[in-house]
Design an enzyme around this catalytic site. Structure first.
Site, PDB file in Angstrom:
ATOM      1  N   CYS A   2       0.893  -1.329  -0.083  1.00  0.00           N
ATOM      2  CA  CYS A   2       0.071  -0.079  -0.051  1.00  0.00           C
ATOM      3  C   CYS A   2       0.882   1.144   0.226  1.00  0.00           C
ATOM      4  CB  CYS A   2      -0.965   0.008   1.105  1.00  0.00           C
ATOM      5  SG  CYS A   2      -2.053  -1.401   1.331  1.00  0.00           S
ATOM      6  N   GLY A  31      -0.500   0.563  -5.278  1.00  0.00           N
ATOM      7  CA  GLY A  31      -1.752  -0.072  -5.157  1.00  0.00           C
ATOM      8  C   GLY A  31      -2.762   0.742  -5.946  1.00  0.00           C
ATOM      9  N   ASN A 104       0.314   0.531   5.902  1.00  0.00           N
ATOM     10  CA  ASN A 104       1.169  -0.485   4.698  1.00  0.00           C
ATOM     11  C   ASN A 104       1.857  -1.458   5.451  1.00  0.00           C
ATOM     12  OD1 ASN A 104       2.211  -1.164   2.492  1.00  0.00           O
ATOM     13  ND2 ASN A 104       4.164   0.066   2.916  1.00  0.00           N
ATOM     14  N   GLY A 105       1.396  -2.764   5.127  1.00  0.00           N
ATOM     15  CA  GLY A 105       2.316  -3.903   5.363  1.00  0.00           C
ATOM     16  C   GLY A 105       1.341  -4.912   5.682  1.00  0.00           C
ATOM     17  N   TYR A 280      11.614  -3.880  -7.163  1.00  0.00           N
ATOM     18  CA  TYR A 280      10.362  -3.533  -7.797  1.00  0.00           C
ATOM     19  C   TYR A 280       9.489  -2.569  -7.372  1.00  0.00           C
ATOM     20  CZ  TYR A 280       5.729  -4.964  -9.655  1.00  0.00           C
ATOM     21  OH  TYR A 280       4.478  -4.855 -10.410  1.00  0.00           O
ATOM     22  N   THR A 326       9.991  -1.395 -14.684  1.00  0.00           N
ATOM     23  CA  THR A 326      10.972  -1.332 -13.545  1.00  0.00           C
ATOM     24  C   THR A 326      12.264  -1.876 -13.775  1.00  0.00           C
ATOM     25  OG1 THR A 326       8.925  -1.905 -12.194  1.00  0.00           O
ATOM     26  CG2 THR A 326      10.948  -2.068 -11.212  1.00  0.00           C
ATOM     27  N   ASP A 388      14.487  -8.477 -16.603  1.00  0.00           N
ATOM     28  CA  ASP A 388      13.092  -8.186 -15.854  1.00  0.00           C
ATOM     29  C   ASP A 388      13.616  -8.054 -14.590  1.00  0.00           C
ATOM     30  OD1 ASP A 388      10.688  -7.482 -15.151  1.00  0.00           O
ATOM     31  OD2 ASP A 388       9.645  -9.388 -15.901  1.00  0.00           O
ATOM     32  N   ASP A 389      12.815  -7.176 -13.666  1.00  0.00           N
ATOM     33  CA  ASP A 389      13.203  -6.928 -12.314  1.00  0.00           C
ATOM     34  C   ASP A 389      13.430  -8.179 -11.368  1.00  0.00           C
ATOM     35  OD1 ASP A 389      10.418  -6.869 -11.073  1.00  0.00           O
ATOM     36  OD2 ASP A 389      10.167  -5.578 -12.860  1.00  0.00           O
TER      37      ASP A 389
END
Length: 558
Positions: A2, A31, A104-105, A280, A326, A388-389
């Site tokens: 988030c 998000g 967030n988390g 990322y 990314t 790619d990441d």
């Protein structure tokens, strides 16, 4: 995953609504499921939240009603709970004072916390969101009779000590205490990011610059505006100065008089940030724990290229092509080290959300070709290295390899700037179950066969950690990272065979999430499930007055 944002302006006649809207737009990459804003206007709270992107959730008539000089904002991707708009944040508790949370988390001991809140505290938990637990534990600490006669600042830090001691997992959050102030905090391991910034107030005070540390803002007395956010890019965009990251186990309280107070609220705090933020999640122009995300990704590309040259000294790579967006930074540096041209072979439709955080495997698969299209001339007759990441489920990688071959590539090689992801993440990233991961019980040869490329190379975990460490401020080194999704070692002590992992598999795998989107109840927290409204929105309101027209056209009255 988030994005959170909190603002307090010194001048009560100024509004934070546009600043929070702009800041959430900058954090939208964290998000796209839901968004919300709550503001405080001289003791009155105004809330607007719903499923959707920031630009869709907040219309002009909502913004007009979001008055006040203090507020919280949130953008959400549901790694815990459901996608119901009832679980969009900020969340609110009316007792004591009126407290809102943006979080967030992910908490890893939700069942234990929910039982304690229901049985010992007689608090009703109305959703499956762990953010509601975080809100109620803090509210319970603030209402504790033991803290009744304490100074408000001391009371807040006592309540934060209770939160830190009881809540296990990776989390960063913000509390808005109505009429009192704004609190920012970070878990004892600093797994999830949150930064702190300030600027001189444009209408009050006489300071010409921002003090160097929060401790020097203790007697700011309305001369400063404050901001706290998941990433420094939001602070930059809103015209504030980045002061520093909130430390592991630390809480920062800004009272309504504009004074800043800080305290360490956990005795055994130690920094172990999530390394996947650098790989990322974070924007490349962000700085986290003193590390430039952009510079760390350059070094990731450099180390990846050296590994490729070591493993394939006679490689026949003609061109290096990034998977937007990314990986572009790492791919650019890898191409430089390999001595091969860097080319943009995929063009991205910027109106499609990030596929990794899209809910549902079929949705992710379908969205790849909507998101990307090939420039065929960059592939035709060439041996291409796709960078790619990371590779999570392999859905995107397999589709991209197919697209490269359809565009005429002779051979397709694949490189990941991150190590193989073989374990679930339990701290707020949507990597919930091992058997959905492409690297689960597969070696690199089997992974290459699965996604259809000629060979695949992954970054080594040690090289990934070194890439970030080399960008650290020498005065503030990062000694440890959370690399659990690569190594299976969890900094909060869980082990891969714990019953917790079976529970999150049952609750958060793609099939379970699809059931929730279809209306089938899959409760996360062991609690009675109330029947909600037929449109998935919360049926419980804190204000029981008739507000039908307001609910349809404006902000929720709290």
């Amino acid at each position: 995953m988030c994005g959170i944002l909190g603002l307090l302006l010194a001048n009560e006649d100024q509004f934070v609504n546009q600043l929070i809207f702009d800041g959430l737009t900058v954090l939208q990459h964290r998000g796209q499921d839901a968004a919300g804003i709550v503001t405080s206007e001289r003791g009155r709270l105004h809330l607007r939240k719903d499923n959707g992107l920031v630009k869709d959730v907040f219309q002009t008539h909502h913004m007009i009603e979001l008055r006040g000089n203090v507020g919280l904002g949130h953008v959400r991707y549901p790694t815990a709970g459901s996608s119901s708009c009832a679980e969009a944040q900020p969340l609110y508790s009316n007792y004591p004072y009126g407290i809102c949370v943006a979080h967030n988390g992910n908490l890893t001991n939700t069942e234990e916390l929910a039982v304690e809140l229901r049985t010992k505290c007689q608090r009703h938990i109305n959703t499956d969101s762990d953010s509601e637990l975080l809100l109620n534990i803090f509210a319970e600490g603030m209402a504790s009779p033991d803290n009744h006669d304490l100074d408000m600042t001391v009371k807040i830090f006592k309540a934060m000590e209770k939160v830190m001691s009881k809540c296990k997992g990776g989390y960063a959050g913000l509390y808005l205490i109505n009429g009192i102030g704004l609190v920012g905090f970070r878990d004892p391991h600093g797994i999830r990011p949150i930064v702190f910034g300030s600027r001189p107030s444009k209408t009050r005070g006489a300071v010409s610059s921002v003090p160097a540390t929060p401790a020097k803002m203790k007697n700011a007395s309305g001369s400063l505006d404050y901001v706290m956010a998941s990433e420094s890019v939001a602070i930059d965009t809103l015209g504030f100065d980045l002061v520093r990251d909130i430390k592991p186990g630390e809480a920062i309280f800004i009272d309504f008089n504009g004074n800043c107070h800080t305290r360490q609220c956990h005795a055994n705090a130690s920094l172990a940030p999530c390394i996947f933020e650098y790989v990322y999640f974070a924007r490349p122009d962000s700085i986290m724990d003193g590390v430039s995300v952009y510079e760390s990704r350059l070094i990731m590309g450099e180390k990846l290229a050296h590994k490729i040259m070591k493993k394939h000294p006679d490689h026949d790579i003609d061109v290096v092509i990034p998977i937007p967006d990314t990986s572009r930074t790492s791919a650019l540096q890898a191409a430089y080290i390999l001595g091969r041209p860097f080319r943009e072979g995929f063009i991205k439709n910027r109106y499609i959300a990030r596929t990794f955080i899209m809910p549902g495997q079929e949705t992710r698969k379908k969205s790849v070709r909507l998101k990307l299209n090939t420039i065929k001339s960059e592939f035709a007759g060439r041996n291409v290295l796709l960078v790619d990441d990371s590779v999570v489920r392999g859905t995107t990688a397999r589709e991209i390899v197919d697209m490269a071959r359809e565009a005429g590539a002779r051979n397709v090689y694949f490189a990941s700037a991150a190590p193989p992801i073989r374990f679930p993440n339990i701290y707020g990233i949507d990597i919930p179950t091992r058997n959905e991961l492409v690297a689960f019980e597969r070696d690199e040869k089997q992974i290459a066969e699965h996604i259809g490329c000629d060979w695949i190379e992954y970054q080594d975990t040690e090289d990934l950690e070194d890439a970030v460490r080399e960008c650290c401020n020498p005065d503030f080194p990062v000694e440890q990272f959370d690399t659990s999704c690569f190594t299976g070692k969890y900094v909060t002590g869980e082990t891969i065979n714990d019953g917790y992992f079976k529970r999150i598999h049952d609750l958060r795998n793609d099939a379970a999430q699809e059931k929730r989107r279809s209306g089938v109840v899959v409760p996360q927290i062991d609690a009675p499930v109330a029947k909600g409204s037929d449109h998935g929105c919360e049926s419980v309101h804190n204000d029981q007055r008739d507000s039908t027209s307001n609910a349809q056209t404006g902000c929720e009255a709290i």
